[in-house]
Scaffold this active site. Structure first.
Site, PDB file in Angstrom:
ATOM      1  N   TYR A   1       0.821  -1.207   0.000  1.00  0.00           N
ATOM      2  CA  TYR A   1       0.000   0.000   0.000  1.00  0.00           C
ATOM      3  C   TYR A   1       0.857   1.261   0.000  1.00  0.00           C
ATOM      4  O   TYR A   1       0.637   2.188  -0.784  1.00  0.00           O
ATOM      5  CB  TYR A   1      -0.930   0.006   1.215  1.00  0.00           C
ATOM      6  CG  TYR A   1      -1.810   1.237   1.281  1.00  0.00           C
ATOM      7  CD1 TYR A   1      -2.917   1.362   0.446  1.00  0.00           C
ATOM      8  CD2 TYR A   1      -1.532   2.275   2.172  1.00  0.00           C
ATOM      9  CE1 TYR A   1      -3.727   2.487   0.488  1.00  0.00           C
ATOM     10  CE2 TYR A   1      -2.335   3.399   2.233  1.00  0.00           C
ATOM     11  CZ  TYR A   1      -3.428   3.501   1.390  1.00  0.00           C
ATOM     12  OH  TYR A   1      -4.217   4.639   1.437  1.00  0.00           O
TER      13      TYR A   1
ATOM     14  N   LYS B   1       1.204   4.218  -3.126  1.00  0.00           N
ATOM     15  CA  LYS B   1       0.860   5.633  -3.049  1.00  0.00           C
ATOM     16  C   LYS B   1       2.049   6.521  -3.447  1.00  0.00           C
ATOM     17  O   LYS B   1       1.861   7.623  -3.968  1.00  0.00           O
ATOM     18  CB  LYS B   1       0.369   5.975  -1.637  1.00  0.00           C
ATOM     19  CG  LYS B   1      -0.974   5.338  -1.307  1.00  0.00           C
ATOM     20  CD  LYS B   1      -2.045   5.679  -2.337  1.00  0.00           C
ATOM     21  CE  LYS B   1      -3.404   5.137  -1.984  1.00  0.00           C
ATOM     22  NZ  LYS B   1      -4.444   5.466  -2.990  1.00  0.00           N
TER      23      LYS B   1
END
Length: 250
Positions: free
Chosen positions: A166, A170
Protein backbone atom coordinates in the site's frame (compact mmCIF):
# COMPACT_ATOMS: atom_id res chain seq x y z
CA UNK A 1 -25.52 22.01 -18.22
CA UNK A 2 -24.04 20.61 -15.02
CA UNK A 3 -20.47 19.40 -14.82
CA UNK A 4 -20.04 15.63 -14.78
CA UNK A 5 -17.79 13.88 -12.28
CA UNK A 6 -16.80 10.21 -12.24
CA UNK A 7 -15.56 8.78 -8.95
CA UNK A 8 -14.13 5.27 -8.72
CA UNK A 9 -14.76 3.22 -5.60
CA UNK A 10 -17.70 5.48 -4.82
CA UNK A 11 -20.19 3.07 -3.29
CA UNK A 12 -18.87 3.74 0.24
CA UNK A 13 -16.36 5.62 2.37
CA UNK A 14 -14.44 8.59 1.03
CA UNK A 15 -15.54 7.86 -2.54
CA UNK A 16 -19.22 7.99 -1.67
CA UNK A 17 -18.77 11.14 0.39
CA UNK A 18 -16.82 12.76 -2.45
CA UNK A 19 -19.74 12.02 -4.77
CA UNK A 20 -22.19 13.43 -2.24
CA UNK A 21 -20.25 16.65 -1.76
CA UNK A 22 -19.73 17.18 -5.49
CA UNK A 23 -23.44 16.56 -6.11
CA UNK A 24 -24.24 19.15 -3.43
CA UNK A 25 -22.23 21.59 -5.55
CA UNK A 26 -24.48 20.93 -8.53
CA UNK A 27 -22.47 18.28 -10.36
CA UNK A 28 -23.85 15.19 -12.01
CA UNK A 29 -22.03 12.35 -10.26
CA UNK A 30 -21.20 9.01 -11.85
CA UNK A 31 -20.71 6.46 -9.11
CA UNK A 32 -18.09 3.90 -10.10
CA UNK A 33 -18.13 0.54 -8.30
CA UNK A 34 -17.38 -3.12 -9.00
CA UNK A 35 -20.50 -4.49 -7.35
CA UNK A 36 -23.69 -3.52 -9.19
CA UNK A 37 -25.95 -4.00 -6.16
CA UNK A 38 -23.79 -1.88 -3.87
CA UNK A 39 -23.23 0.73 -6.54
CA UNK A 40 -26.93 1.11 -7.29
CA UNK A 41 -27.73 1.26 -3.57
CA UNK A 42 -25.29 4.15 -3.23
CA UNK A 43 -26.91 5.92 -6.19
CA UNK A 44 -30.38 5.42 -4.72
CA UNK A 45 -29.22 6.94 -1.45
CA UNK A 46 -27.68 9.93 -3.22
CA UNK A 47 -30.81 10.45 -5.30
CA UNK A 48 -32.96 10.35 -2.17
CA UNK A 49 -30.98 13.40 -1.03
CA UNK A 50 -31.60 15.16 -4.34
CA UNK A 51 -28.41 14.29 -6.20
CA UNK A 52 -28.21 13.73 -9.94
CA UNK A 53 -26.41 10.39 -9.56
CA UNK A 54 -25.85 7.45 -11.90
CA UNK A 55 -24.19 4.07 -11.42
CA UNK A 56 -21.33 3.03 -13.71
CA UNK A 57 -20.02 -0.49 -13.22
CA UNK A 58 -16.23 -0.67 -13.25
CA UNK A 59 -13.48 -2.93 -11.98
CA UNK A 60 -10.39 -0.75 -12.27
CA UNK A 61 -8.13 -3.81 -12.25
CA UNK A 62 -9.86 -5.20 -15.38
CA UNK A 63 -8.94 -3.35 -18.59
CA UNK A 64 -12.02 -4.64 -20.41
CA UNK A 65 -14.25 -3.33 -17.63
CA UNK A 66 -12.45 0.03 -17.68
CA UNK A 67 -12.91 0.40 -21.44
CA UNK A 68 -16.58 -0.57 -21.19
CA UNK A 69 -17.14 2.07 -18.50
CA UNK A 70 -15.45 4.73 -20.64
CA UNK A 71 -17.60 3.77 -23.64
CA UNK A 72 -20.75 3.98 -21.56
CA UNK A 73 -19.86 7.39 -20.14
CA UNK A 74 -19.22 8.69 -23.65
CA UNK A 75 -22.44 7.21 -25.04
CA UNK A 76 -24.72 8.35 -22.21
CA UNK A 77 -23.11 11.58 -21.04
CA UNK A 78 -21.04 12.77 -24.01
CA UNK A 79 -18.04 13.86 -21.98
CA UNK A 80 -16.52 14.27 -18.55
CA UNK A 81 -15.31 17.21 -16.47
CA UNK A 82 -13.93 15.59 -13.33
CA UNK A 83 -12.22 12.26 -12.67
CA UNK A 84 -11.53 11.22 -9.10
CA UNK A 85 -9.34 8.12 -8.97
CA UNK A 86 -10.41 7.02 -5.51
CA UNK A 87 -10.56 3.20 -5.70
CA UNK A 88 -7.81 1.52 -3.67
CA UNK A 89 -7.04 -1.51 -1.52
CA UNK A 90 -4.47 -2.00 1.24
CA UNK A 91 -3.61 -5.66 0.79
CA UNK A 92 -3.93 -6.15 4.52
CA UNK A 93 -1.22 -6.58 7.12
CA UNK A 94 1.05 -9.53 6.46
CA UNK A 95 3.16 -10.90 9.31
CA UNK A 96 4.50 -8.09 11.49
CA UNK A 97 3.88 -5.52 8.76
CA UNK A 98 7.54 -4.90 8.09
CA UNK A 99 9.02 -4.71 4.62
CA UNK A 100 10.39 -8.25 4.62
CA UNK A 101 7.09 -9.80 5.72
CA UNK A 102 5.16 -9.07 2.55
CA UNK A 103 4.47 -11.38 -0.35
CA UNK A 104 4.87 -10.77 -4.05
CA UNK A 105 1.28 -11.85 -4.67
CA UNK A 106 -0.05 -9.11 -2.40
CA UNK A 107 2.24 -6.50 -3.95
CA UNK A 108 0.94 -7.38 -7.40
CA UNK A 109 -2.70 -7.36 -6.28
CA UNK A 110 -2.40 -3.94 -4.64
CA UNK A 111 -0.62 -2.41 -7.62
CA UNK A 112 -3.26 -3.80 -10.00
CA UNK A 113 -5.84 -1.59 -8.31
CA UNK A 114 -3.94 1.35 -6.85
CA UNK A 115 -1.48 2.04 -9.69
CA UNK A 116 -2.27 0.06 -12.83
CA UNK A 117 -5.99 0.65 -12.37
CA UNK A 118 -5.52 4.38 -11.90
CA UNK A 119 -3.37 4.46 -15.04
CA UNK A 120 -5.91 2.49 -17.08
CA UNK A 121 -8.88 4.59 -15.97
CA UNK A 122 -7.09 7.88 -16.62
CA UNK A 123 -6.00 6.86 -20.10
CA UNK A 124 -9.44 5.53 -21.01
CA UNK A 125 -11.19 8.71 -19.89
CA UNK A 126 -8.60 11.29 -20.97
CA UNK A 127 -10.18 11.78 -24.43
CA UNK A 128 -13.46 12.72 -22.72
CA UNK A 129 -11.73 15.01 -20.24
CA UNK A 130 -9.96 16.81 -23.09
CA UNK A 131 -13.37 17.87 -24.39
CA UNK A 132 -14.09 19.76 -21.19
CA UNK A 133 -13.27 23.45 -20.93
CA UNK A 134 -11.75 22.93 -17.47
CA UNK A 135 -11.27 19.30 -16.54
CA UNK A 136 -9.86 18.16 -13.21
CA UNK A 137 -8.15 14.86 -12.37
CA UNK A 138 -7.76 14.00 -8.70
CA UNK A 139 -5.70 11.00 -7.63
CA UNK A 140 -6.42 10.02 -4.06
CA UNK A 141 -3.07 9.32 -2.45
CA UNK A 142 -1.79 9.17 1.13
CA UNK A 143 0.81 10.85 3.27
CA UNK A 144 2.18 7.40 4.11
CA UNK A 145 3.67 7.35 0.61
CA UNK A 146 5.59 10.62 1.06
CA UNK A 147 9.31 9.97 0.79
CA UNK A 148 10.03 13.28 2.52
CA UNK A 149 7.84 12.57 5.55
CA UNK A 150 8.93 8.94 5.88
CA UNK A 151 12.62 9.90 5.94
CA UNK A 152 12.29 12.91 8.26
CA UNK A 153 13.34 11.78 11.77
CA UNK A 154 11.33 14.63 13.27
CA UNK A 155 8.09 13.50 11.63
CA UNK A 156 5.94 10.77 13.22
CA UNK A 157 5.64 9.13 9.79
CA UNK A 158 9.28 8.06 10.04
CA UNK A 159 8.40 5.81 13.00
CA UNK A 160 5.39 4.16 11.39
CA UNK A 161 5.60 0.50 10.39
CA UNK A 162 3.99 0.13 6.97
CA UNK A 163 3.70 -2.81 4.62
CA UNK A 164 5.35 -2.18 1.27
CA UNK A 165 2.35 -2.82 -1.04
CA UNK A 166 0.00 0.00 0.00
CA UNK A 167 2.66 2.49 1.04
CA UNK A 168 4.77 2.18 -2.10
CA UNK A 169 1.69 2.16 -4.32
CA UNK A 170 0.86 5.63 -3.05
CA UNK A 171 4.43 6.76 -3.73
CA UNK A 172 3.93 5.52 -7.28
CA UNK A 173 0.67 7.48 -7.50
CA UNK A 174 2.69 10.63 -6.78
CA UNK A 175 4.92 10.12 -9.81
CA UNK A 176 1.95 9.17 -12.00
CA UNK A 177 0.28 12.42 -10.93
CA UNK A 178 3.36 14.50 -11.72
CA UNK A 179 3.84 12.95 -15.15
CA UNK A 180 0.22 13.48 -16.22
CA UNK A 181 0.40 17.06 -14.95
CA UNK A 182 3.55 17.61 -17.03
CA UNK A 183 1.93 16.17 -20.15
CA UNK A 184 -1.21 18.29 -19.71
CA UNK A 185 0.38 21.53 -18.47
CA UNK A 186 -0.44 23.37 -21.70
CA UNK A 187 -4.11 22.41 -21.45
CA UNK A 188 -6.95 23.45 -19.14
CA UNK A 189 -6.76 20.08 -17.37
CA UNK A 190 -5.37 20.16 -13.83
CA UNK A 191 -3.98 16.99 -12.25
CA UNK A 192 -3.34 16.76 -8.52
CA UNK A 193 -3.00 14.21 -5.73
CA UNK A 194 -5.17 14.43 -2.61
CA UNK A 195 -4.28 13.42 0.94
CA UNK A 196 -7.44 12.60 2.95
CA UNK A 197 -5.54 12.00 6.16
CA UNK A 198 -6.17 9.05 8.48
CA UNK A 199 -9.88 8.67 7.81
CA UNK A 200 -12.17 6.08 9.42
CA UNK A 201 -13.19 3.74 6.57
CA UNK A 202 -13.43 0.02 5.91
CA UNK A 203 -9.94 0.31 4.43
CA UNK A 204 -8.45 0.61 7.91
CA UNK A 205 -11.12 -1.09 10.00
CA UNK A 206 -12.63 2.34 10.75
CA UNK A 207 -9.67 3.14 12.98
CA UNK A 208 -8.95 6.58 11.51
CA UNK A 209 -9.44 9.76 13.52
CA UNK A 210 -10.94 11.77 10.65
CA UNK A 211 -14.52 11.43 9.43
CA UNK A 212 -15.38 10.57 5.83
CA UNK A 213 -16.79 14.09 5.48
CA UNK A 214 -13.35 15.45 6.38
CA UNK A 215 -11.52 12.84 4.33
CA UNK A 216 -13.40 13.80 1.18
CA UNK A 217 -12.68 17.53 1.50
CA UNK A 218 -9.22 17.48 -0.17
CA UNK A 219 -10.59 15.60 -3.21
CA UNK A 220 -13.55 17.95 -3.51
CA UNK A 221 -11.28 20.98 -3.21
CA UNK A 222 -8.99 19.75 -5.99
CA UNK A 223 -11.95 18.70 -8.16
CA UNK A 224 -13.35 22.23 -8.03
CA UNK A 225 -10.17 24.28 -8.48
CA UNK A 226 -10.54 27.59 -10.32
CA UNK A 227 -8.79 28.30 -13.60
CA UNK A 228 -5.78 29.76 -11.79
CA UNK A 229 -5.47 26.79 -9.44
CA UNK A 230 -2.34 24.61 -9.26
CA UNK A 231 -1.52 21.42 -11.13
CA UNK A 232 1.01 18.74 -10.30
CA UNK A 233 0.70 19.15 -6.53
CA UNK A 234 0.10 16.90 -3.52
CA UNK A 235 -2.43 18.65 -1.28
CA UNK A 236 -4.57 17.80 1.70
CA UNK A 237 -4.68 17.17 5.42
CA UNK A 238 -1.58 18.22 7.36
CA UNK A 239 -1.08 15.91 10.31
CA UNK A 240 0.14 17.98 13.25
CA UNK A 241 0.47 21.11 11.14
CA UNK A 242 -0.47 24.62 12.16
CA UNK A 243 -2.99 24.63 9.31
CA UNK A 244 -5.51 21.87 8.63
CA UNK A 245 -4.83 21.73 4.90
CA UNK A 246 -1.96 22.58 2.61
CA UNK A 247 0.74 21.17 0.30
CA UNK A 248 2.18 17.76 1.25
CA UNK A 249 5.88 17.13 0.46
CA UNK A 250 6.45 14.40 -2.09
Amino acid sequence: MSRKAFITGANKGIGYETARQLAARGMTVLVGARDAELGQAAVDKLRADGADAHFVQIDVSDEESVNAAAARIEAEFGGLDVLVNNAAITGGMEGDGKASSGTLATLRRVYETNVFGLFAVTNALLPLLRRSESARIVNVSSEVGSLSLRTDPNNPMSQMVSAIPYTSSKTAVSMVTVLYAMELRDTAIKVNAANPGYTATDLNGNSGFRTVEQGAEPSVHLATLPADGPSGTFWGYLWGGEQEYGPIPW
